[in-house]
Write a protein that holds these residues in place. Sequence first.
Motif, short mmCIF file in Angstrom:
data_model
loop_
_atom_site.label_atom_id
_atom_site.label_comp_id
_atom_site.label_asym_id
_atom_site.label_seq_id
_atom_site.Cartn_x
_atom_site.Cartn_y
_atom_site.Cartn_z
N VAL A 47 -53.26 26.14 -55.88
CA VAL A 47 -52.32 25.47 -54.99
C VAL A 47 -51.51 26.49 -54.20
O VAL A 47 -51.06 27.50 -54.75
CB VAL A 47 -51.34 24.56 -55.79
CG1 VAL A 47 -50.46 23.75 -54.84
CG2 VAL A 47 -52.09 23.64 -56.75
N LEU A 48 -51.33 26.20 -52.92
CA LEU A 48 -50.42 26.98 -52.06
C LEU A 48 -49.22 26.08 -51.78
O LEU A 48 -49.39 24.94 -51.33
CB LEU A 48 -51.12 27.36 -50.75
CG LEU A 48 -50.22 27.90 -49.63
CD1 LEU A 48 -49.59 29.24 -50.02
CD2 LEU A 48 -51.03 28.04 -48.33
N ILE A 49 -48.02 26.59 -52.04
CA ILE A 49 -46.79 25.82 -51.82
C ILE A 49 -46.09 26.35 -50.57
O ILE A 49 -45.76 27.53 -50.50
CB ILE A 49 -45.85 25.94 -53.04
CG1 ILE A 49 -46.51 25.35 -54.30
CG2 ILE A 49 -44.52 25.23 -52.75
CD1 ILE A 49 -45.71 25.58 -55.58
N VAL A 50 -45.89 25.47 -49.59
CA VAL A 50 -45.21 25.87 -48.36
C VAL A 50 -43.92 25.05 -48.22
O VAL A 50 -43.97 23.82 -48.09
CB VAL A 50 -46.11 25.66 -47.12
CG1 VAL A 50 -45.42 26.22 -45.87
CG2 VAL A 50 -47.47 26.31 -47.32
N ASP A 51 -42.80 25.72 -48.32
CA ASP A 51 -41.49 25.05 -48.20
C ASP A 51 -40.45 26.12 -47.92
O ASP A 51 -40.51 27.21 -48.50
CB ASP A 51 -41.16 24.31 -49.51
CG ASP A 51 -40.07 23.25 -49.32
OD1 ASP A 51 -38.98 23.59 -48.81
OD2 ASP A 51 -40.31 22.10 -49.71
N MET A 71 -47.15 20.84 -48.37
CA MET A 71 -46.56 21.25 -47.09
C MET A 71 -45.27 20.50 -46.79
O MET A 71 -45.29 19.29 -46.57
CB MET A 71 -47.61 20.98 -45.99
CG MET A 71 -47.20 21.40 -44.60
SD MET A 71 -47.10 23.18 -44.40
CE MET A 71 -48.85 23.61 -44.33
N ASP A 72 -44.18 21.24 -46.79
CA ASP A 72 -42.89 20.68 -46.37
C ASP A 72 -42.98 20.33 -44.88
O ASP A 72 -43.86 20.82 -44.17
CB ASP A 72 -41.81 21.75 -46.61
CG ASP A 72 -40.40 21.27 -46.31
OD1 ASP A 72 -40.13 20.06 -46.43
OD2 ASP A 72 -39.56 22.14 -45.97
N ASN A 131 -43.07 24.13 -38.01
CA ASN A 131 -42.87 23.03 -38.95
C ASN A 131 -44.19 22.65 -39.65
O ASN A 131 -45.26 23.15 -39.31
CB ASN A 131 -42.20 21.83 -38.27
CG ASN A 131 -43.09 21.14 -37.26
OD1 ASN A 131 -44.32 21.07 -37.42
ND2 ASN A 131 -42.49 20.62 -36.20
N GLY A 132 -44.07 21.76 -40.60
CA GLY A 132 -45.23 21.39 -41.41
C GLY A 132 -46.32 20.67 -40.63
O GLY A 132 -47.49 20.77 -40.97
N ILE A 133 -45.93 19.92 -39.62
CA ILE A 133 -46.92 19.18 -38.84
C ILE A 133 -47.80 20.16 -38.04
O ILE A 133 -49.02 20.07 -38.05
CB ILE A 133 -46.23 18.16 -37.91
CG1 ILE A 133 -45.52 17.10 -38.76
CG2 ILE A 133 -47.25 17.50 -36.98
CD1 ILE A 133 -44.51 16.28 -38.02
N VAL A 165 -51.14 18.00 -48.91
CA VAL A 165 -50.22 16.92 -49.28
C VAL A 165 -48.86 17.25 -48.67
O VAL A 165 -48.31 18.32 -48.92
CB VAL A 165 -50.11 16.78 -50.81
CG1 VAL A 165 -49.01 15.80 -51.19
CG2 VAL A 165 -51.45 16.32 -51.40
N MET A 166 -48.34 16.35 -47.86
CA MET A 166 -47.06 16.59 -47.22
C MET A 166 -45.92 16.34 -48.21
O MET A 166 -46.00 15.45 -49.06
CB MET A 166 -46.86 15.66 -46.02
CG MET A 166 -47.92 15.79 -44.94
SD MET A 166 -48.21 17.48 -44.35
CE MET A 166 -46.66 17.83 -43.46
N VAL A 167 -44.86 17.12 -48.06
CA VAL A 167 -43.66 16.95 -48.87
C VAL A 167 -42.57 16.49 -47.91
O VAL A 167 -42.17 17.23 -47.02
CB VAL A 167 -43.26 18.29 -49.54
CG1 VAL A 167 -41.95 18.13 -50.29
CG2 VAL A 167 -44.37 18.76 -50.48
N SER A 168 -42.14 15.25 -48.06
CA SER A 168 -41.20 14.70 -47.09
C SER A 168 -39.91 14.27 -47.76
O SER A 168 -39.85 14.11 -48.98
CB SER A 168 -41.84 13.51 -46.38
OG SER A 168 -41.90 12.40 -47.25
N ALA A 169 -38.89 14.11 -46.93
CA ALA A 169 -37.62 13.59 -47.42
C ALA A 169 -37.50 12.15 -46.93
O ALA A 169 -38.27 11.71 -46.07
CB ALA A 169 -36.48 14.44 -46.88
N MET A 170 -36.54 11.43 -47.49
CA MET A 170 -36.29 10.06 -47.03
C MET A 170 -36.04 10.07 -45.52
O MET A 170 -35.42 10.99 -45.01
CB MET A 170 -35.02 9.50 -47.71
CG MET A 170 -35.12 9.39 -49.21
SD MET A 170 -36.26 8.09 -49.70
CE MET A 170 -36.14 8.21 -51.48
#
Length: 120
Positions: A5-9, A53-54, A61-63, A79-84
């Motif tokens: 896994v690669l974590i981007v944030d 991806m944040d 940005n992640g997009i 897999v996108m990491v999103s906020a509310m």
Amino acid sequence: MGKKVLIVDDAAFMRMMLKDILTKNDFEIVGEAENGKLGVAAYQKFKPDIVTMDITMPEMNGIDAVKAIKALDASAKVVMVSAMGQQPMVIEAIQAGANDFIVKPFQPERVIEAISKVLA
Ligand SMILES: [Mg+2]
């Protein structure tokens, strides 16, 4: 061997949270990046099985990072990491090729479920 896994944030705390959840579930963290631009470079370097991806990050940005990764590797899994409140951006990311999304604050079971499903 665990899936890579690669974590981007851009938030070190969020990377740490994800790393903790994932390593406890036998995933291997092969790389971390703090913005989209570094994330794309890390993707090429580490060839992970999946990327978290944040969305909101400096530099790129992640997009845009999903678009760039998909251009390099059409079979890349993200897999996108999103906020509310980021639903419109999540939809844009899915249209750009992201496979699923998880929402902050993290629920460990949901994180593992989403990543496992995308890898299946
Ligand atoms: Mg962020």
